[in-house]
Design a protein around this motif. Sequence first.
Motif, PDB file in Angstrom:
ATOM      1  N   LYS A   1       0.840  -1.199   0.000  1.00  0.00           N
ATOM      2  CA  LYS A   1       0.000   0.000   0.000  1.00  0.00           C
ATOM      3  C   LYS A   1       0.875   1.249   0.000  1.00  0.00           C
ATOM      4  N   ARG A   2       0.315   2.315  -0.529  1.00  0.00           N
ATOM      5  CA  ARG A   2       0.981   3.614  -0.453  1.00  0.00           C
ATOM      6  C   ARG A   2       0.576   4.321   0.843  1.00  0.00           C
ATOM      7  N   LYS A   3       1.430   5.234   1.292  1.00  0.00           N
ATOM      8  CA  LYS A   3       1.067   6.067   2.438  1.00  0.00           C
ATOM      9  C   LYS A   3       1.671   7.454   2.248  1.00  0.00           C
ATOM     10  N   LYS A   4       1.077   8.435   2.892  1.00  0.00           N
ATOM     11  CA  LYS A   4       1.574   9.803   2.842  1.00  0.00           C
ATOM     12  C   LYS A   4       2.742   9.969   3.803  1.00  0.00           C
ATOM     13  N   GLY A   5       3.709  10.775   3.413  1.00  0.00           N
ATOM     14  CA  GLY A   5       4.857  11.049   4.264  1.00  0.00           C
ATOM     15  C   GLY A   5       5.329  12.480   4.079  1.00  0.00           C
ATOM     16  N   ILE A   6       6.312  12.863   4.859  1.00  0.00           N
ATOM     17  CA  ILE A   6       6.899  14.205   4.766  1.00  0.00           C
ATOM     18  C   ILE A   6       8.320  14.083   4.245  1.00  0.00           C
TER      19      ILE A   6
END
Length: 342
Positions: A129-134
Amino acid sequence: MSISNLIVHEIQKHEGERKAILIARPNENPVDSQAEALSAQVTNLFNRSGMNTGRFANPQGSDEGSQLPGLLYKHFKDNDFADFAAFTKDCAAEYLKHLESVEEAEGGLLWFNHYELHDTHFLYIVMLKRKKGIGLGADLSLSQIEQIEMEKLHMALRINLTAWQSGDEGRYIAFRFGRAPKFESEYFTHFIGCDEPKAAAKETRKLVDLTSAFCQAEGIPSKQANEFKKVVSEHCQSKAEEREPLEIKDIASQVESRFSVEQANKFLEIADSDSFKMEKEIFVEKAALKKLTRLSGSSRALTLSFDSELLGESIKFDADSGTLVIKDLPKSLLKQLQAVSD
């Protein structure tokens, strides 16, 4: 581990929708340092607890049921994929059909990895899965980025291609769901086409109970029984670390070397009885081995756990009164007891 082929496809599907779209990569991903690092992370996550094992219901494929074994039979010859990209695209399209049947399910990245280890060929099929990051830019500015979620695996499958191709009757499929909800685990199982999947933890607990039942049935003295259980535990742990299945006949060989041929046959007889019905080989889950060498129990107010070899030595059990007498207390516990008794 030597990676032979690697490719990632994407399936786009939102929760609450039936329609899914396959975005297929036209050619294989390069096997570079990033691919090797990702492979190592996936392998580490895959070998944690929660493994299931099995074999194909239709090993050479058929018109009914899972099409995965048929696709393997078509594309994998002489330890090689003639066209890995084409094979994985067909697999991803088949996966998409199973995914579309579940409205609640979401898409993700399908990661295919064909590799060789100790002259044995394996295939990983993993849903990432993809995930949001900084992210931090060269000018130290912050920005939101997308990355692959590697804290956990959602669903993953590993096939021992060498064992499958040779017609091995063992459990050449290993798969896990992570924390996937039931509706996801069901469609993934249908995609695999696995025959009577078994949970590694459950099978390991059966082996633990089998070992104890054998010792009790044969009237093996406590000290010898504990030594035997320790040997079984060490043998199981080495198999778990090597990520190889444990053959029940190997444990019978340990019985024969320590006791007799007759008792080895008795062990196999108990293993095959209606009470256990052990598979010829199982994948071991380390956490489930603890009861082989430790005795433990707890209530709301008390938790007690100790090595079984201490029983009859520094720990005495009185069966008539149901009490334990413990000598050689841990120093930290002894200090606490002395403090509260002052």
